[in-house]
Structure formats: structure tokens, C-alpha cells
Design a protein around this motif. Structure first.
Motif, mmCIF file in Angstrom:
data_model
loop_
_atom_site.group_PDB
_atom_site.id
_atom_site.type_symbol
_atom_site.label_atom_id
_atom_site.label_comp_id
_atom_site.label_asym_id
_atom_site.label_seq_id
_atom_site.Cartn_x
_atom_site.Cartn_y
_atom_site.Cartn_z
ATOM 1 N N GLY A 29 0.883 -1.336 0.011
ATOM 2 C CA GLY A 29 -0.058 0.508 -0.287
ATOM 3 C C GLY A 29 1.034 1.111 -0.196
ATOM 4 O O GLY A 29 0.895 2.261 -0.574
ATOM 5 N N LEU A 30 2.021 1.495 1.077
ATOM 6 C CA LEU A 30 3.308 2.428 0.974
ATOM 7 C C LEU A 30 3.063 2.868 -0.798
ATOM 8 O O LEU A 30 3.715 4.129 -1.417
ATOM 9 N N ALA A 31 4.455 0.833 -1.266
ATOM 10 C CA ALA A 31 4.555 1.695 -2.558
ATOM 11 C C ALA A 31 3.071 2.383 -3.661
ATOM 12 O O ALA A 31 3.877 3.334 -4.620
ATOM 13 N N PHE A 32 1.990 1.383 -3.156
ATOM 14 C CA PHE A 32 1.223 2.383 -4.350
ATOM 15 C C PHE A 32 1.207 3.890 -4.396
ATOM 16 O O PHE A 32 1.085 4.749 -5.264
ATOM 17 N N ALA A 33 1.103 4.213 -2.641
ATOM 18 C CA ALA A 33 0.999 6.251 -2.629
ATOM 19 C C ALA A 33 1.952 6.256 -2.332
ATOM 20 O O ALA A 33 1.788 7.444 -3.550
ATOM 21 N N PHE A 34 3.315 5.203 -2.794
ATOM 22 C CA PHE A 34 4.265 6.042 -3.353
ATOM 23 C C PHE A 34 4.275 6.568 -5.130
ATOM 24 O O PHE A 34 4.661 7.763 -5.944
ATOM 25 N N VAL A 35 3.750 5.821 -5.967
ATOM 26 C CA VAL A 35 3.903 5.658 -7.380
ATOM 27 C C VAL A 35 2.891 6.605 -7.545
ATOM 28 O O VAL A 35 3.173 7.456 -8.860
ATOM 29 N N ALA A 36 1.512 6.608 -6.972
ATOM 30 C CA ALA A 36 0.372 7.538 -6.999
ATOM 31 C C ALA A 36 1.182 9.113 -6.952
ATOM 32 O O ALA A 36 0.721 10.251 -7.649
ATOM 33 N N LEU A 37 1.423 9.283 -6.431
ATOM 34 C CA LEU A 37 2.546 10.533 -5.133
ATOM 35 C C LEU A 37 3.479 11.087 -6.303
ATOM 36 O O LEU A 37 3.303 12.381 -7.371
ATOM 37 N N LEU A 38 4.209 9.968 -7.296
ATOM 38 C CA LEU A 38 4.973 10.295 -7.939
ATOM 39 C C LEU A 38 4.480 11.256 -9.696
ATOM 40 O O LEU A 38 4.987 12.061 -10.424
ATOM 41 N N LEU A 39 3.529 10.325 -9.978
ATOM 42 C CA LEU A 39 2.415 11.525 -10.602
ATOM 43 C C LEU A 39 1.294 11.941 -10.835
ATOM 44 O O LEU A 39 0.135 12.153 -12.220
ATOM 45 N N ARG A 40 1.537 12.368 -9.595
ATOM 46 C CA ARG A 40 0.931 13.413 -8.775
ATOM 47 C C ARG A 40 -0.481 13.182 -9.088
ATOM 48 O O ARG A 40 -1.624 14.174 -9.459
ATOM 49 N N ALA A 41 -0.934 12.113 -8.432
ATOM 50 C CA ALA A 41 -2.662 11.677 -8.150
ATOM 51 C C ALA A 41 -3.187 12.492 -6.993
ATOM 52 O O ALA A 41 -2.119 13.308 -6.079
ATOM 53 N N PRO A 42 -4.127 12.729 -7.039
ATOM 54 C CA PRO A 42 -5.443 13.485 -6.184
ATOM 55 C C PRO A 42 -4.497 12.957 -4.848
ATOM 56 O O PRO A 42 -4.875 11.693 -4.969
ATOM 57 N N PHE A 43 -4.969 13.594 -3.771
ATOM 58 C CA PHE A 43 -4.925 13.305 -2.439
ATOM 59 C C PHE A 43 -5.786 11.861 -2.009
ATOM 60 O O PHE A 43 -5.602 11.144 -1.723
ATOM 61 N N LEU A 44 -7.551 12.160 -2.576
ATOM 62 C CA LEU A 44 -7.887 10.895 -2.301
ATOM 63 C C LEU A 44 -7.850 9.841 -3.013
ATOM 64 O O LEU A 44 -7.970 8.683 -2.769
ATOM 65 N N VAL A 45 -7.144 9.876 -4.068
ATOM 66 C CA VAL A 45 -6.528 8.455 -5.284
ATOM 67 C C VAL A 45 -5.718 8.028 -4.519
ATOM 68 O O VAL A 45 -5.540 6.515 -4.561
ATOM 69 N N VAL A 46 -4.955 8.080 -3.632
ATOM 70 C CA VAL A 46 -3.732 8.261 -2.981
ATOM 71 C C VAL A 46 -3.813 7.181 -2.019
ATOM 72 O O VAL A 46 -3.837 6.203 -1.716
ATOM 73 N N VAL A 47 -5.442 7.736 -1.060
ATOM 74 C CA VAL A 47 -5.290 7.311 0.006
ATOM 75 C C VAL A 47 -6.333 5.682 -0.218
ATOM 76 O O VAL A 47 -6.093 4.636 0.366
ATOM 77 N N ILE A 48 -7.078 5.756 -0.998
ATOM 78 C CA ILE A 48 -7.736 5.187 -1.261
ATOM 79 C C ILE A 48 -7.653 3.981 -1.669
ATOM 80 O O ILE A 48 -7.797 2.784 -1.911
ATOM 81 N N GLY A 49 -6.572 4.535 -3.074
ATOM 82 C CA GLY A 49 -5.883 2.801 -3.756
ATOM 83 C C GLY A 49 -4.754 2.491 -2.729
ATOM 84 O O GLY A 49 -4.632 1.387 -2.236
#
Length: 98
Positions: free
Chosen positions: A67-87
């Protein structure tokens, strides 16, 4: 036990008083400002690391790390905060389900 609580209260008060007693010229120094800006980031990163990799007295790598790895990649791709947390939650929950 109450002695420890009261001592902690006094210690916190004295620490806050010491912080408010620092002269403004010290706080306006560029190095102090830069360090003060980075301290919350470092503390948050440490809290995340402890919550993700700690299991009792030992270290573990489980679904939380994915989950942390997903959040890291999502943040690198500049995903919205809710997408990062829910993803991240969905990835961790999905791996735990398996």
C-alpha cells in the motif's frame, strides 16, 4: 503514576516556554527557518515508517508495504490525495484478502 503525569506536564510547559523565549533574530536565521520547515516532514515520514514496517518488537513486510509503494507511485504521478489514500487502502486490503 500521577507524579509522572505531573512531571510530564511541567516538562511540556517548560519546553513550550523555552521555545517562546527564543529571540526573533535567532528564528529569522535562514538555517533555522529551513530546519523548522523540514522537521514536520521528517516526523511524518518516521511515523509512516513505524506504522508500515513495525509489528510488535520486530520488523515485517506485508500488505501495508505494498500500500505504501502504491501511494509512493501515485504521488510521483501527482494523483489527487483521495486517489492516493483510497488506492493504497485498496491495495493493502486486496493483498490481505488474498
Amino acid at each position: 503514576m500521577w507524579t509522572a503525569v505531573l512531571l510530564a506536564c511541567v516538562g511540556c510547559y517548560l519546553l513550550k516556554l523555552a521555545g517562546m523565549s527564543v529571540p526573533a533574530r535567532v528564528l529569522d536565521h535562514p538555517l533555522v527557518e529551513r530546519v523548522a520547515d523540514l522537521i514536520p516532514v521528517a516526523l511524518l515520514a518516521a511515523l509512516v515508517a513505524v506504522q508500515v514496517f513495525a509489528a510488535g518488537p520486530g520488523l515485517t513486510v506485508d500488505a501495508r508495504a505494498a500500500g505504501l509503494a502504491f501511494a509512493f507511485v501515485a504521488l510521483l504521478l501527482r494523483a489527487p490525495f483521495l486517489v492516493v489514500v483510497i488506492g493504497a487502502a485498496a491495495v493493502a486490503a486486496g493483498l490481505r484478502l488474498l
